[in-house]
Design a protein around this motif. Structure first.
Motif, short mmCIF file in Angstrom:
data_model
loop_
_atom_site.label_atom_id
_atom_site.label_comp_id
_atom_site.label_asym_id
_atom_site.label_seq_id
_atom_site.Cartn_x
_atom_site.Cartn_y
_atom_site.Cartn_z
N PRO A 275 0.81 -1.22 0.00
CA PRO A 275 0.00 0.00 0.00
C PRO A 275 0.84 1.27 0.00
O PRO A 275 0.44 2.27 -0.60
CB PRO A 275 -0.83 -0.13 1.29
N ALA A 276 2.00 1.22 0.65
CA ALA A 276 2.87 2.40 0.68
C ALA A 276 3.38 2.71 -0.73
O ALA A 276 3.43 3.88 -1.14
CB ALA A 276 4.04 2.18 1.63
N ALA A 280 2.50 6.01 -2.97
CA ALA A 280 3.55 6.86 -3.55
C ALA A 280 3.29 7.09 -5.03
O ALA A 280 3.46 8.20 -5.55
CB ALA A 280 4.91 6.22 -3.33
N PHE A 281 2.86 6.04 -5.71
CA PHE A 281 2.53 6.20 -7.14
C PHE A 281 1.35 7.15 -7.32
O PHE A 281 1.37 8.01 -8.20
CB PHE A 281 2.19 4.83 -7.74
N ALA A 282 0.33 7.01 -6.46
CA ALA A 282 -0.85 7.87 -6.56
C ALA A 282 -0.48 9.33 -6.33
O ALA A 282 -1.02 10.22 -7.00
CB ALA A 282 -1.91 7.43 -5.55
N VAL A 283 0.43 9.57 -5.41
CA VAL A 283 0.88 10.95 -5.17
C VAL A 283 1.59 11.51 -6.40
O VAL A 283 1.39 12.67 -6.78
CB VAL A 283 1.79 11.01 -3.94
N GLY A 284 2.37 10.67 -7.06
CA GLY A 284 3.07 11.11 -8.26
C GLY A 284 2.13 11.44 -9.41
O GLY A 284 2.43 12.29 -10.24
N LYS A 285 0.99 10.75 -9.46
CA LYS A 285 0.00 10.97 -10.53
C LYS A 285 -1.22 11.74 -10.01
O LYS A 285 -2.27 11.73 -10.63
CB LYS A 285 -0.46 9.62 -11.10
N GLN A 286 -1.05 12.42 -8.88
CA GLN A 286 -2.18 13.07 -8.24
C GLN A 286 -2.88 14.09 -9.15
O GLN A 286 -4.10 14.19 -9.16
CB GLN A 286 -1.72 13.75 -6.95
N ALA A 287 -2.09 14.82 -9.91
CA ALA A 287 -2.67 15.84 -10.78
C ALA A 287 -3.61 15.20 -11.80
O ALA A 287 -4.71 15.72 -12.08
CB ALA A 287 -1.57 16.61 -11.49
#
Length: 434
Positions: A275-276, A280-287
């Protein structure tokens, strides 16, 4: 030129069943339309002087004319109140004589609700409008999507429940003025409502219907459905299934071009990333995710991935410590693992007990009483629906098989195949070319 008073008198005199066709012809005339436009200021008073149930057809024409002159940019509360009073009271037999007018009026109600920031005001009237316009609950109408949109904006998910639970089979433009765009919007907004109700299986069914609808060009609705479909698949089962072969090629290409971040997230979930790592991937693609309004669903997909990791442990261990669960499921620690397991127990996703003394979890088998009366009732209902659907499919198959256009096209294609010496133009491929 006539007057509004004369028109109201005509509506009053000709609203009997035998006189309705003549009244409709008169209301559709350019002369009467000019009267309504010229008397826009008095239309609501005229509607108030009529009986909504007895004079539904006349009220519909008057209100629809008012909608065309009302200020849709600022909103008209008087018009909205009048229309919202009319919709639950109207007589279905009369309003179905003018489906385009009725849909136009309902669209105006939705527009004024949105402009006035009062989406909840239109929920009950549009729900009544769906029932008034559709000959049966299995008919689809343009009002379905407008009703669903107001339910979403007002967070009245339960209000849409009975309409969502109805099985929709019939798309009849002649009776409900429905268009292909209305079908896509029904699937999209209906899918969003089912996501809000945590009914992911039905949400996927609706979204997949939109994705497999015949199309030649990409469109924004299908793209939005594709992204929601991928995320809900991850939430529901942890993987994104391949599209059926009958999906249009343009939709398959859209999965690669328009949904790249979502496909990458699905790939990471398939690799059993922690999940971590997924966060981290979701934060990178948050936009990208936020631009689509899907960040919340991304979070649920990551949470669902952690739940499945825990469920896998129940298949291997009878007893496990919170620390071990946190390590093997990739959680932040024993405290986070305890919260995750407690939520899963409450939701019935795992059966276990947590010992506060030693921090151990003891998993148990599900105790399901399949011989219960509720299970028998549910099974009987499912069988009845299956039999009904089989009958509908048989009727539809017979109608298609005897359709002159279908037979002509099939015969011509078979002749061309014979002339070219290509035996592949028969059977299933002929059906695929229709």
């Amino acid at each position: 030129m006539g007057t509004l008073e004369a028109l109201v008198a005509q509506i009053t005199a000709l609203s009997g069943d035998a006189d309705l066709p003549g009244l409709q012809s008169s209301l559709k005339s350019a002369a009467q339309d000019n009267v309504m436009r010229a008397s826009a200021g008095g239309l609501l008073a005229a509607v108030a002087a009529l009986d909504a149930a007895a004079h539904s057809l006349g009220c519909l024409y008057l209100l629809e004319a008012k909608a065309r002159t009302a200020n849709a940019q600022q909103g008209d509360r008087d018009f909205l109140e009048s229309a919202c009073t009319f919709l639950p009271a109207c007589t279905p037999r009369q309003v179905r004589m003018a489906p385009e007018k009725f849909v136009s009026l309902c669209r105006a109600v939705k527009a004024h609700c949105l402009v006035l920031d009062a989406p909840k005001r239109g929920v009950a009237p549009l729900r009544a409008a769906v029932a008034a316009l559709c000959p049966s609950t299995d008919h689809l109408s343009p009002i379905h999507a407008d009703f669903f949109q107001l339910c979403l904006l007002s967070k009245c998910y339960s209000a849409a429940g009975p309409v969502l639970d109805a099985d929709v089979y019939t798309v009849d433009p002649a009776k409900t003025a429905v268009t292909p765009t209305d079908v896509l919007l029904y699937c999209y907004y209906g899918g969003l409502l089912e996501i809000g109700r945590r009914r992911y299986a039905h949400a996927l069914e609706l979204l997949l219907t939109a994705l497999t609808a015949p199309t030649m060009v990409p469109n924004a609705i299908t793209a939005a459905c594709a992204k929601k479909y991928m995320l809900v698949s991850l939430i529901h089962s942890g993987a994104v299934p391949q599209l059926p072969k009958y999906a249009a090629p343009v939709v398959s290409r859209m999965f690669k071009s328009e949904c790249a971040p979502y496909a990458e997230l699905a790939k990471l979930c398939g690799q059993d990333k922690s999940p971590a790592e997924l966060s981290a991937f979701a934060v990178g693609k948050q936009a990208d995710f936020e631009q689509d309004g899907n960040m919340g669903l991304v979070g649920l997909a990551i949470e669902g991935h952690a739940k499945r990791q825990i469920q896998k442990l129940t298949q291997t261990y009878l007893t496990l410590s919170l620390a071990d669960i946190a390590q093997q499921a990739g959680l932040g620690g024993p405290a986070e693992a305890e919260v995750a397991v407690l939520r899963m127990i409450d939701a019935g996703e795992v059966h276990a007990r947590i010992s506060e003394r030693d921090g151990m979890i003891r998993f148990s088998e599900e105790d399901e009483a399949y011989h219960s009366e509720a299970t028998t009732t549910a099974l009987e209902s499912l069988i009845a629906r299956t039999v009904e659907l089989a009958g509908r499919l048989q009727t539809f198959d017979m109608a298609v098989s005897s359709d002159r256009a279908y037979l002509t096209k099939t015969e011509l294609k078979g002749q061309r195949s014979k002339e070219s010496g290509d035996p592949s133009g028969s059977g299933a491929e002929q059906l695929g070319g229709l």
